[in-house]
Write an enzyme that holds these catalytic residues in place. Sequence first.
Site, PDB file in Angstrom:
ATOM      1  N   HIS A   1     -18.718 -26.619  28.371  1.00 35.42           N
ATOM      2  CA  HIS A   1     -18.353 -27.190  27.072  1.00 35.42           C
ATOM      3  C   HIS A   1     -17.758 -26.106  26.185  1.00 35.42           C
ATOM      4  CE1 HIS A   1     -18.729 -29.276  23.222  1.00 35.42           C
ATOM      5  NE2 HIS A   1     -18.897 -30.389  23.904  1.00 35.42           N
TER       6      HIS A   1
ATOM      7  N   GLU B   1     -17.995 -32.109  32.644  1.00 37.25           N
ATOM      8  CA  GLU B   1     -17.700 -31.805  31.246  1.00 37.25           C
ATOM      9  C   GLU B   1     -16.384 -31.025  31.096  1.00 37.25           C
ATOM     10  OE1 GLU B   1     -19.128 -32.725  28.293  1.00 37.25           O
ATOM     11  OE2 GLU B   1     -17.481 -31.582  27.414  1.00 37.25           O
TER      12      GLU B   1
ATOM     13  N   THR C   1     -17.229 -37.354  25.185  1.00 37.45           N
ATOM     14  CA  THR C   1     -18.044 -37.688  26.373  1.00 37.45           C
ATOM     15  C   THR C   1     -18.508 -39.141  26.339  1.00 37.45           C
ATOM     16  OG1 THR C   1     -18.959 -35.471  26.214  1.00 37.45           O
ATOM     17  CG2 THR C   1     -19.996 -36.949  27.793  1.00 37.45           C
TER      18      THR C   1
ATOM     19  N   ASP D   1     -14.395 -35.600  31.844  1.00 30.83           N
ATOM     20  CA  ASP D   1     -14.593 -36.586  30.776  1.00 30.83           C
ATOM     21  C   ASP D   1     -13.488 -36.592  29.723  1.00 30.83           C
ATOM     22  OD1 ASP D   1     -15.443 -34.173  29.680  1.00 30.83           O
ATOM     23  OD2 ASP D   1     -17.271 -34.988  28.775  1.00 30.83           O
ATOM     24  N   HIS D   2     -12.910 -35.416  29.430  1.00 29.92           N
ATOM     25  CA  HIS D   2     -11.837 -35.334  28.416  1.00 29.92           C
ATOM     26  C   HIS D   2     -11.263 -33.936  28.473  1.00 29.92           C
ATOM     27  CE1 HIS D   2     -14.873 -33.143  26.200  1.00 29.92           C
ATOM     28  NE2 HIS D   2     -15.703 -34.175  26.364  1.00 29.92           N
TER      29      HIS D   2
END
Length: 565
Positions: free
Chosen positions: A347, A186, A232, A406-407
């Site tokens: 996150h 994440e 995600t 993921d990003h």
Amino acid sequence: MLIIVIDALLSFLLYANIVYYRFFNDFITLPVLTQSKNFGELGGSTQALMKPYDVLFFIDTLVLIGLVLFKVVKPHTDRLNVRAILTVFVSAIMIFIVNLSLAEADRPQLLSRTFDRNYLVKYLGAYNYTIYDIIQNTRSSSAQRALADSSDLTDVENYTKSNYADPNPAYFGKYKGMNVIYISLESLQDFVINFKMPDGQEVTPFLNSLTMGANNTVYFNNFFHQTGQGKTSDAEFMMENSLFPLPQGSVFTMKAQNTFEASPAILSSRGYETAAFHGNNKTFWNRDEMYKSLGYERFFDSKYYDMSPANTKNYGMKDKPFFKESIPYLTKLKQPFYSKLILLSNHFPFGMDKQDTTFPVGDYGDSVVNNYFQSANYMDQAVKQFFGDLKKQGLLDHTIVVMYGDHYGISENHNSAMEKVIGKPIDAFENAQLQRVPLFFHHIPKVKGAAHPAYGTNSIYGGDVDVRPTVLNLLGINTKDYIQFGTDLFSKQHRQIIPFRNGDVITNQYTITDGNVFSNKTGKPVDKSLGKPYEVIGKKELDLSDKVVYGDLLRFYKPKRFCIL
Ligand code: GP9
Ligand code: MN
């Protein structure tokens, strides 16, 4: 009379949602309504889901009927006062706008991202959610899907076939029959890899060891996330379909009813057991629906984990207990298995519970950036723990573990603190470069004299869409007949062109962003014409991929080597 009918209908809608939620833990959506199989599933048990006190949900309608029957109120016959009606309408709209702005402040892009129905209903209310759902679904699907036919595929097929890269024979099939575990790291950006805090501590010591080739790992340091609003879920979508995400919204929430030819389906048709793991409610990003379309047989969501306060933060499970509790499920899968574990605790906004860390926070004048290091360090420890457990279970040696950031975790809004972190000003070029995320392939077989280094850092440029052909080729599955926009990262013909949803394109030579072209080597602008051919390719690929997704074109595609169960 009309009021009673409307009131009854609204109560019925509310009640239908309640009964549906009691069974599916989800709210009704338009595609679910039109796909009767869900209701079929519910059919037999509907009665069991109803409670005697449910009659209270209709109390308002019953009271209204009673009032009219017993003539307590008489139906209005005189003309309605337009002014009064207007006042009621205007105040209703104003209250709605205030409510929506409060909701937006709490969950930015609530409406455009549609990330979770629970949140939408919580913030909008059940009725507004229904209106929203109907608009969203009719807008996104009907026309383009209805007009599409199999001939629309020709363009797409011609393009993807011409873009096909032969697998590298040194790697092809080297993993045949092995298990696959994807780990979505994440919000992990590449700048943290090998980054040291001012006191000299590494943030991600375990992942750093992998970049040097520990555990027979290959690490890609020029790998970019290509996600759009679906974050995600967009990364998951690309990893398993090698198609691009949508320009707006998430494929997961908008197109879950489409036909896909995703890697779980491809592998389960070859004898793999497939399972996804995520310590959050299954409705988030509509995963419960989408995973079925991707071909997953099992989905272990929050229901399967101990979600007590010590184990959770923000959206759900912290990474360490999540990994720990996943092991028993994972080891019970029939081998070979294809699985993915979606991490969660690193996150935004990254703050951690004191008892979970002793790692220092940063000192960059921005709490989000400061907390990021601590939280990324926790994730690194969690991954290390998981690798240890896989080893203990005897799984590590015959499993390919694919890990990807993921990003981005730190958005552009924090660039002034990020300038202190990376020690240079962040212009358009640097900003685009910051979209790198780490990609690891654990346990790449050693190949003598191969074109790429077998272990350690690999500097080939690539993006999310390239991962599927890479993995399938390692497993010995030829991808020639699949509609895919990526190419195998180990192929000698791999094309180092990475299109992004905002129109940017990055190649191994150039960074095309905001209408300017920069040389990767110098970071300085170069003649714009140098970027043109790549911009054209980028746009073409995004358009073709959108055509596939909006037109649901894969429903017409029956390649030889694909067998739908
Ligand atoms: C939620 C998790 C986070 O289940 O995947 O979503 P994100 O906000 O990163 O897209
Ligand atoms: Mn994410």
